[in-house]
Design a protein around this motif. Structure first.
Motif, PDB file in Angstrom:
ATOM      1  N   THR A   1       4.570  25.053  25.119  1.00  0.00           N
ATOM      2  CA  THR A   1       5.900  25.561  24.797  1.00  0.00           C
ATOM      3  C   THR A   1       6.549  24.783  23.654  1.00  0.00           C
ATOM      4  N   CYS A   2       6.616  23.466  23.791  1.00  0.00           N
ATOM      5  CA  CYS A   2       7.358  22.661  22.806  1.00  0.00           C
ATOM      6  C   CYS A   2       6.465  21.840  21.875  1.00  0.00           C
ATOM      7  N   GLY A   3       5.190  21.682  22.235  1.00  0.00           N
ATOM      8  CA  GLY A   3       4.277  20.923  21.393  1.00  0.00           C
ATOM      9  C   GLY A   3       4.295  19.421  21.607  1.00  0.00           C
ATOM     10  N   ASP A   4       5.109  18.951  22.557  1.00  0.00           N
ATOM     11  CA  ASP A   4       5.144  17.521  22.877  1.00  0.00           C
ATOM     12  C   ASP A   4       3.955  17.154  23.762  1.00  0.00           C
ATOM     13  N   PRO A   5       3.563  15.884  23.754  1.00  0.00           N
ATOM     14  CA  PRO A   5       2.485  15.456  24.654  1.00  0.00           C
ATOM     15  C   PRO A   5       2.906  15.582  26.121  1.00  0.00           C
ATOM     16  N   ILE A   6       1.946  15.941  26.964  1.00  0.00           N
ATOM     17  CA  ILE A   6       2.163  15.978  28.408  1.00  0.00           C
ATOM     18  C   ILE A   6       1.845  14.584  28.930  1.00  0.00           C
ATOM     19  N   SER A   7       2.709  14.033  29.769  1.00  0.00           N
ATOM     20  CA  SER A   7       2.530  12.660  30.239  1.00  0.00           C
ATOM     21  C   SER A   7       1.250  12.516  31.059  1.00  0.00           C
ATOM     22  N   GLU A   8       0.660  11.332  30.978  1.00  0.00           N
ATOM     23  CA  GLU A   8      -0.541  11.024  31.760  1.00  0.00           C
ATOM     24  C   GLU A   8      -0.280  11.195  33.251  1.00  0.00           C
ATOM     25  N   GLU A   9       0.895  10.792  33.697  1.00  0.00           N
ATOM     26  CA  GLU A   9       1.240  10.905  35.117  1.00  0.00           C
ATOM     27  C   GLU A   9       1.214  12.363  35.556  1.00  0.00           C
ATOM     28  N   ARG A  10       1.748  13.236  34.724  1.00  0.00           N
ATOM     29  CA  ARG A  10       1.757  14.666  35.058  1.00  0.00           C
ATOM     30  C   ARG A  10       0.335  15.220  35.065  1.00  0.00           C
ATOM     31  N   LEU A  11      -0.480  14.829  34.100  1.00  0.00           N
ATOM     32  CA  LEU A  11      -1.868  15.288  34.058  1.00  0.00           C
ATOM     33  C   LEU A  11      -2.688  14.727  35.212  1.00  0.00           C
ATOM     34  N   ASP A  12      -2.314  13.550  35.719  1.00  0.00           N
ATOM     35  CA  ASP A  12      -2.989  12.997  36.894  1.00  0.00           C
ATOM     36  C   ASP A  12      -2.777  13.900  38.108  1.00  0.00           C
ATOM     37  N   VAL A  13      -1.582  14.444  38.219  1.00  0.00           N
ATOM     38  CA  VAL A  13      -1.238  15.293  39.374  1.00  0.00           C
ATOM     39  C   VAL A  13      -1.706  16.732  39.155  1.00  0.00           C
ATOM     40  N   LEU A  14      -1.470  17.262  37.956  1.00  0.00           N
ATOM     41  CA  LEU A  14      -1.828  18.640  37.615  1.00  0.00           C
ATOM     42  C   LEU A  14      -2.655  18.642  36.327  1.00  0.00           C
TER      43      LEU A  14
ATOM     44  N   TYR B   1      -4.527  20.640  34.996  1.00  0.00           N
ATOM     45  CA  TYR B   1      -4.630  21.915  34.297  1.00  0.00           C
ATOM     46  C   TYR B   1      -3.287  22.417  33.764  1.00  0.00           C
ATOM     47  N   THR B   2      -2.228  21.634  33.920  1.00  0.00           N
ATOM     48  CA  THR B   2      -0.911  22.105  33.495  1.00  0.00           C
ATOM     49  C   THR B   2      -0.829  22.299  31.978  1.00  0.00           C
ATOM     50  N   PRO B   3      -0.222  23.400  31.537  1.00  0.00           N
ATOM     51  CA  PRO B   3      -0.031  23.601  30.107  1.00  0.00           C
ATOM     52  C   PRO B   3       1.352  23.159  29.623  1.00  0.00           C
ATOM     53  N   PHE B   4       2.182  22.645  30.551  1.00  0.00           N
ATOM     54  CA  PHE B   4       3.568  22.333  30.227  1.00  0.00           C
ATOM     55  C   PHE B   4       3.914  20.865  30.465  1.00  0.00           C
ATOM     56  N   CYS B   5       4.764  20.331  29.599  1.00  0.00           N
ATOM     57  CA  CYS B   5       5.328  19.009  29.849  1.00  0.00           C
ATOM     58  C   CYS B   5       6.349  19.155  30.987  1.00  0.00           C
ATOM     59  N   ARG B   6       6.821  18.032  31.466  1.00  0.00           N
ATOM     60  CA  ARG B   6       7.758  18.054  32.598  1.00  0.00           C
ATOM     61  C   ARG B   6       9.030  18.817  32.255  1.00  0.00           C
ATOM     62  N   ASN B   7       9.548  18.629  31.056  1.00  0.00           N
ATOM     63  CA  ASN B   7      10.798  19.289  30.670  1.00  0.00           C
ATOM     64  C   ASN B   7      10.646  20.799  30.602  1.00  0.00           C
ATOM     65  N   CYS B   8       9.555  21.273  30.021  1.00  0.00           N
ATOM     66  CA  CYS B   8       9.350  22.712  29.886  1.00  0.00           C
ATOM     67  C   CYS B   8       8.970  23.373  31.220  1.00  0.00           C
ATOM     68  N   ALA B   9       8.364  22.605  32.109  1.00  0.00           N
ATOM     69  CA  ALA B   9       7.984  23.156  33.412  1.00  0.00           C
ATOM     70  C   ALA B   9       9.203  23.405  34.288  1.00  0.00           C
TER      71      ALA B   9
ATOM     72  N   VAL C   1      -6.568   8.238  30.542  1.00  0.00           N
ATOM     73  CA  VAL C   1      -7.819   8.854  30.979  1.00  0.00           C
ATOM     74  C   VAL C   1      -8.420   9.633  29.804  1.00  0.00           C
ATOM     75  N   PRO C   2      -9.675   9.389  29.481  1.00  0.00           N
ATOM     76  CA  PRO C   2     -10.305  10.125  28.381  1.00  0.00           C
ATOM     77  C   PRO C   2     -10.392  11.626  28.686  1.00  0.00           C
ATOM     78  N   VAL C   3     -10.319  12.436  27.653  1.00  0.00           N
ATOM     79  CA  VAL C   3     -10.390  13.892  27.821  1.00  0.00           C
ATOM     80  C   VAL C   3     -11.717  14.286  28.472  1.00  0.00           C
ATOM     81  N   SER C   4     -12.788  13.570  28.153  1.00  0.00           N
ATOM     82  CA  SER C   4     -14.092  13.889  28.749  1.00  0.00           C
ATOM     83  C   SER C   4     -14.062  13.733  30.269  1.00  0.00           C
ATOM     84  N   GLN C   5     -13.319  12.734  30.751  1.00  0.00           N
ATOM     85  CA  GLN C   5     -13.188  12.542  32.200  1.00  0.00           C
ATOM     86  C   GLN C   5     -12.336  13.651  32.808  1.00  0.00           C
TER      87      GLN C   5
END
Length: 105
Positions: free
Chosen positions: A81-94, A96-104, A2-6
């Motif tokens: 927290t760790c600087g890794d990319p947040i998965s698209e699946e996680r961003l689809d659900v949340l 606004y999340t600032p955390f990857c799955r591992n750090c959350a 999903v594009p950031v603009s969307q």
């Protein structure tokens, strides 16, 4: 992907919806002026539910505003927290999340 603009558009739409809902909640809370004790007790119970919804909405607004700030700075989709990319699946659900799955967790 999903594009950031969307994502930005989705977040802005959700932000508008939340602000409108909070305005409605505030108006409802201000409208209770019953003199009858039974009615007043019922209104107070309703007020507690509305206040809980309002607090939840305010928290989500802060999270969305922070996500929009990360979009503006070019840091959106990167775990704060760790600087890794947040998965698209996680961003689809949340979105606004600032955390990857591992750090959350």
């Amino acid at each position: 992907m999903v594009p950031v603009s969307q994502r930005k558009s989705q977040l802005e739409t959700r932000l508008r919806d939340l602000r409108a809902r909070l305005a409605t909640i505030d108006a409802e809370l201000d409208s209770h002026q019953s003199k009858d004790w039974e009615d007043l007790a019922t209104e107070r119970e309703s007020d507690e539910v509305l206040e809980g919804m309002g607090l939840s909405g305010q928290q989500e607004i802060r999270q969305i505003e922070a996500a929009l700030g990360r979009i503006a700075s070019g840091d959106y989709g990167i775990c704060v927290t760790c600087g890794d990319p947040i998965s698209e699946e996680r961003l689809d659900v949340l979105p606004y999340t600032p955390f990857c799955r591992n750090c959350a967790s």
